[in-house]
Write a protein that holds these residues in place. Structure first.
Motif, PDB file in Angstrom:
ATOM      1  N   ALA A   1      -4.763   9.828 -13.303  1.00 38.99           N
ATOM      2  CA  ALA A   1      -5.085   8.598 -12.583  1.00 38.99           C
ATOM      3  C   ALA A   1      -4.551   7.388 -13.344  1.00 38.99           C
ATOM      4  CB  ALA A   1      -6.594   8.492 -12.399  1.00 38.99           C
ATOM      5  N   ASN A   2      -4.664   7.422 -14.676  1.00 41.18           N
ATOM      6  CA  ASN A   2      -4.141   6.291 -15.448  1.00 41.18           C
ATOM      7  C   ASN A   2      -2.629   6.191 -15.332  1.00 41.18           C
ATOM      8  OD1 ASN A   2      -6.488   5.110 -16.348  1.00 41.18           O
ATOM      9  ND2 ASN A   2      -6.693   6.592 -18.042  1.00 41.18           N
ATOM     10  N   GLY A   3      -1.982   7.347 -15.197  1.00 39.35           N
ATOM     11  CA  GLY A   3      -0.527   7.358 -14.986  1.00 39.35           C
ATOM     12  C   GLY A   3      -0.165   6.598 -13.716  1.00 39.35           C
ATOM     13  N   ILE A   4      -0.944   6.811 -12.660  1.00 34.90           N
ATOM     14  CA  ILE A   4      -0.666   6.084 -11.402  1.00 34.90           C
ATOM     15  C   ILE A   4      -0.952   4.596 -11.584  1.00 34.90           C
ATOM     16  CG2 ILE A   4      -1.317   5.751  -8.989  1.00 34.90           C
ATOM     17  CD1 ILE A   4      -1.490   8.510  -8.513  1.00 34.90           C
ATOM     18  N   LEU A   5      -2.039   4.267 -12.292  1.00 38.67           N
ATOM     19  CA  LEU A   5      -2.360   2.845 -12.485  1.00 38.67           C
ATOM     20  C   LEU A   5      -1.219   2.130 -13.207  1.00 38.67           C
ATOM     21  CD1 LEU A   5      -6.169   2.898 -13.413  1.00 38.67           C
ATOM     22  CD2 LEU A   5      -5.128   2.028 -11.297  1.00 38.67           C
ATOM     23  N   ASN A   6      -0.657   2.778 -14.229  1.00 41.52           N
ATOM     24  CA  ASN A   6       0.475   2.171 -14.944  1.00 41.52           C
ATOM     25  C   ASN A   6       1.669   2.002 -14.018  1.00 41.52           C
ATOM     26  OD1 ASN A   6      -0.975   2.178 -17.315  1.00 41.52           O
ATOM     27  ND2 ASN A   6      -0.151   4.160 -18.002  1.00 41.52           N
ATOM     28  N   SER A   7       1.911   3.045 -13.232  1.00 39.61           N
ATOM     29  CA  SER A   7       3.052   2.998 -12.326  1.00 39.61           C
ATOM     30  C   SER A   7       2.856   1.918 -11.250  1.00 39.61           C
ATOM     31  CB  SER A   7       3.219   4.392 -11.724  1.00 39.61           C
ATOM     32  OG  SER A   7       3.701   4.357 -10.433  1.00 39.61           O
ATOM     33  N   MET A   8       1.619   1.727 -10.804  1.00 36.99           N
ATOM     34  CA  MET A   8       1.332   0.685  -9.804  1.00 36.99           C
ATOM     35  C   MET A   8       1.591  -0.699 -10.380  1.00 36.99           C
ATOM     36  SD  MET A   8      -2.163   2.317  -8.246  1.00 36.99           S
ATOM     37  CE  MET A   8      -2.689   0.902  -7.265  1.00 36.99           C
TER      38      MET A   8
ATOM     39  N   ASP B   1       2.615  11.020 -15.459  1.00 39.93           N
ATOM     40  CA  ASP B   1       2.035  12.204 -16.109  1.00 39.93           C
ATOM     41  C   ASP B   1       1.009  12.931 -15.232  1.00 39.93           C
ATOM     42  OD1 ASP B   1      -0.202  10.619 -16.207  1.00 39.93           O
ATOM     43  OD2 ASP B   1      -0.227  10.399 -18.384  1.00 39.93           O
ATOM     44  N   GLY B   2       0.812  12.442 -14.002  1.00 46.14           N
ATOM     45  CA  GLY B   2      -0.078  13.153 -13.093  1.00 46.14           C
ATOM     46  C   GLY B   2      -1.543  12.772 -13.225  1.00 46.14           C
TER      47      GLY B   2
ATOM     48  N   GLU C   1      -1.337  17.854 -16.977  1.00 45.24           N
ATOM     49  CA  GLU C   1      -0.097  18.160 -17.674  1.00 45.24           C
ATOM     50  C   GLU C   1       0.503  19.488 -17.187  1.00 45.24           C
ATOM     51  OE1 GLU C   1      -0.480  17.875 -21.945  1.00 45.24           O
ATOM     52  OE2 GLU C   1       1.584  18.610 -22.174  1.00 45.24           O
ATOM     53  N   SER C   2      -0.339  20.515 -17.090  1.00 45.08           N
ATOM     54  CA  SER C   2       0.198  21.820 -16.699  1.00 45.08           C
ATOM     55  C   SER C   2       0.615  21.819 -15.230  1.00 45.08           C
ATOM     56  CB  SER C   2      -0.805  22.937 -16.987  1.00 45.08           C
ATOM     57  OG  SER C   2      -1.982  22.714 -16.265  1.00 45.08           O
ATOM     58  N   ALA C   3      -0.125  21.105 -14.382  1.00 47.39           N
ATOM     59  CA  ALA C   3       0.241  21.063 -12.953  1.00 47.39           C
ATOM     60  C   ALA C   3       1.589  20.381 -12.777  1.00 47.39           C
ATOM     61  CB  ALA C   3      -0.833  20.325 -12.154  1.00 47.39           C
ATOM     62  N   ILE C   4       1.790  19.273 -13.470  1.00 47.91           N
ATOM     63  CA  ILE C   4       3.056  18.539 -13.346  1.00 47.91           C
ATOM     64  C   ILE C   4       4.217  19.392 -13.852  1.00 47.91           C
ATOM     65  CG2 ILE C   4       4.341  16.578 -14.322  1.00 47.91           C
ATOM     66  CD1 ILE C   4       2.490  15.698 -12.148  1.00 47.91           C
ATOM     67  N   GLU C   5       3.985  20.050 -14.982  1.00 49.91           N
ATOM     68  CA  GLU C   5       5.046  20.877 -15.563  1.00 49.91           C
ATOM     69  C   GLU C   5       5.448  21.998 -14.593  1.00 49.91           C
ATOM     70  OE1 GLU C   5       7.089  20.902 -17.963  1.00 49.91           O
ATOM     71  OE2 GLU C   5       7.698  23.015 -17.939  1.00 49.91           O
TER      72      GLU C   5
ATOM     73  N   ILE D   1       0.856  -1.188   0.000  1.00 51.24           N
ATOM     74  CA  ILE D   1       0.000   0.000   0.000  1.00 51.24           C
ATOM     75  C   ILE D   1       0.895   1.242   0.000  1.00 51.24           C
ATOM     76  CG2 ILE D   1      -1.778   1.280   1.264  1.00 51.24           C
ATOM     77  CD1 ILE D   1      -2.673  -1.421   2.486  1.00 51.24           C
ATOM     78  N   ASP D   2       0.654   2.111  -0.968  1.00 47.44           N
ATOM     79  CA  ASP D   2       1.409   3.364  -1.058  1.00 47.44           C
ATOM     80  C   ASP D   2       0.518   4.473  -0.488  1.00 47.44           C
ATOM     81  OD1 ASP D   2       2.670   5.709  -1.774  1.00 47.44           O
ATOM     82  OD2 ASP D   2       3.234   5.009  -3.774  1.00 47.44           O
ATOM     83  N   PHE D   3       0.916   4.988   0.665  1.00 48.19           N
ATOM     84  CA  PHE D   3       0.058   5.914   1.403  1.00 48.19           C
ATOM     85  C   PHE D   3       0.212   7.368   0.954  1.00 48.19           C
ATOM     86  CE2 PHE D   3      -2.315   7.299   5.136  1.00 48.19           C
ATOM     87  CZ  PHE D   3      -3.012   6.168   5.495  1.00 48.19           C
ATOM     88  N   HIS D   4       1.043   7.620  -0.044  1.00 49.83           N
ATOM     89  CA  HIS D   4       1.303   9.035  -0.380  1.00 49.83           C
ATOM     90  C   HIS D   4       1.536   9.186  -1.880  1.00 49.83           C
ATOM     91  CE1 HIS D   4       3.355  12.995   1.074  1.00 49.83           C
ATOM     92  NE2 HIS D   4       3.038  13.120  -0.212  1.00 49.83           N
ATOM     93  N   THR D   5       0.458   9.451  -2.617  1.00 51.08           N
ATOM     94  CA  THR D   5       0.597   9.715  -4.061  1.00 51.08           C
ATOM     95  C   THR D   5      -0.256  10.943  -4.411  1.00 51.08           C
ATOM     96  OG1 THR D   5      -1.310   8.405  -4.815  1.00 51.08           O
ATOM     97  CG2 THR D   5       0.770   7.230  -4.534  1.00 51.08           C
ATOM     98  N   HIS D   6       0.007  11.455  -5.606  1.00 50.57           N
ATOM     99  CA  HIS D   6      -0.755  12.609  -6.084  1.00 50.57           C
ATOM    100  C   HIS D   6      -1.178  12.373  -7.523  1.00 50.57           C
ATOM    101  CE1 HIS D   6       0.650  14.890  -2.617  1.00 50.57           C
ATOM    102  NE2 HIS D   6       1.851  14.434  -2.864  1.00 50.57           N
ATOM    103  N   SER D   7      -2.395  12.792  -7.851  1.00 44.86           N
ATOM    104  CA  SER D   7      -2.739  12.918  -9.268  1.00 44.86           C
ATOM    105  C   SER D   7      -3.693  14.090  -9.389  1.00 44.86           C
ATOM    106  CB  SER D   7      -3.334  11.629  -9.834  1.00 44.86           C
ATOM    107  OG  SER D   7      -4.699  11.548  -9.536  1.00 44.86           O
ATOM    108  N   PHE D   8      -3.971  14.457 -10.608  1.00 44.18           N
ATOM    109  CA  PHE D   8      -4.779  15.652 -10.872  1.00 44.18           C
ATOM    110  C   PHE D   8      -5.845  15.291 -11.886  1.00 44.18           C
ATOM    111  CE2 PHE D   8      -0.446  16.739  -9.801  1.00 44.18           C
ATOM    112  CZ  PHE D   8      -0.594  17.722  -8.840  1.00 44.18           C
ATOM    113  N   PRO D   9      -6.931  16.069 -11.913  1.00 45.32           N
ATOM    114  CA  PRO D   9      -7.916  15.831 -12.971  1.00 45.32           C
ATOM    115  C   PRO D   9      -7.236  15.933 -14.342  1.00 45.32           C
ATOM    116  CG  PRO D   9      -8.786  17.359 -11.327  1.00 45.32           C
ATOM    117  CD  PRO D   9      -7.337  17.137 -10.992  1.00 45.32           C
ATOM    118  N   ASP D  10      -7.657  15.091 -15.289  1.00 45.48           N
ATOM    119  CA  ASP D  10      -6.989  15.015 -16.599  1.00 45.48           C
ATOM    120  C   ASP D  10      -6.770  16.383 -17.245  1.00 45.48           C
ATOM    121  OD1 ASP D  10      -6.716  12.356 -16.343  1.00 45.48           O
ATOM    122  OD2 ASP D  10      -8.399  11.803 -17.638  1.00 45.48           O
TER     123      ASP D  10
END
Ligand SMILES: [Zn+2]
Length: 283
Positions: free
Chosen positions: A36-43, A33-34, A16-20, A3-12
């Motif tokens: 939700a799908n980016g996190i799923l791939n990373s998981m 890429d910030g 892109e601009s938030a991450i940049e 379980i990863d207790f500390h992640t961030h993502s943003f509305p699609d």
């Protein structure tokens, strides 16, 4: 299970601009890429089963819509293994009603960020939030210590955290980044507070610089060594430590490997990667 207790993502729309923007300000590489799908791939890549997403309200006026979004997000993604906490801002006037709503929406906790929110952790506005969160059984994850994006801002030190937590009833309080980012020599102040947990996010190894950015040629990018990290885990006791990657600001896979290879015992790793999080999340 991890379980990863500390992640961030943003509305699609804004990912892109938030991450940049955040990557540029902090001179750090983004590992996803910030979205939700980016996190799923990373998981999938890192063998993570569950990620807890921590939204930060930088403005009081965003709180309500962000919490509504988080609840909708969970309807779509909780089954896939990501779920979002809620948020609150110390200047949000309807904080009490909103915390009730956060609990009713089924969000398991809230994220606060004294540096981004520009208020000291032991300010009365946070203390009353902690008290209410404790009553509602909401977990509070707080950015703790210095912040890479706000050099010089000191809104959350171990003594401020201890001062705040001592003034409220029992609340599950997670001081992110091993108790206080870059203030690791001061975190002993938190040891006597049994409800204070820490997460491992962005604390071990080195900061990965953004490509073609020379900032970390002049400034150190060293975080904790394995030795210092293991010592600190054992000062708190592995029962109070939660694995967190801070993805997208670190690779989940690498963050897992760093903690696994830090020199801790398997029994300690089991607690940090899984059983502690399950216990406090009630899952
Ligand atoms: Zn974070």
């Amino acid at each position: 299970m991890i379980i990863d207790f500390h992640t961030h993502s943003f509305p699609d729309k804004i990912a892109e601009s938030a991450i940049e923007k955040l990557s540029r300000t902090a001179h750090i590489k983004a590992f996803a890429d910030g979205s939700a799908n980016g996190i799923l791939n990373s998981m999938a890549e890192g063998g993570i089963d569950i990620s807890v997403m921590l939204p930060v309200a930088v403005k009081a006026s965003n709180v309500e819509s962000m919490n509504t979004y988080s609840a909708q997000f969970n309807e779509m993604y909780a089954e896939k293994g990501i779920f979002s906490f809620g948020c609150i801002h110390p200047d949000y006037e309807n904080w009490k009603d909103e915390l009730n709503r956060v609990a009713q929406l089924g969000l398991k906790g809230i994220k606060i960020h004294p540096v981004y929110q520009g208020v000291n952790q032991n300010d009365i506005r946070y203390i009353r939030i902690l008290e209410k969160a404790g009553e509602l059984g909401l977990i509070v994850v707080a950015h703790a210590g210095l912040d890479i994006g706000f050099p010089g801002a000191v809104n959350s030190t171990p003594s401020m955290i201890a001062d705040a937590v001592r003034q409220v009833g029992p609340v599950k309080f997670v001081a992110a980044h091993m108790g206080s980012w870059m203030l690791w020599d001061e975190v002993d102040e938190l040891l006597s507070l049994p409800h204070v947990y820490v997460d491992t996010a962005f604390s071990l190894g080195i900061i990965t610089p953004r490509e073609n950015d020379s900032h970390y040629i002049e400034h150190t990018n060293a975080l904790m060594t394995d030795e210092k990290f293991c010592k600190l885990v054992r000062r708190f006791g592995a029962d109070r430590v939660l694995f967190g990657s801070d993805n997208p600001w670190d690779s989940q896979k690498e963050a897992v490997n760093k903690v696994k290879n830090s020199g801790l015992e398997q029994s300690e790793l089991d607690k940090i990667f899984c059983t502690n999080a399950k216990r406090i999340l009630g899952i």
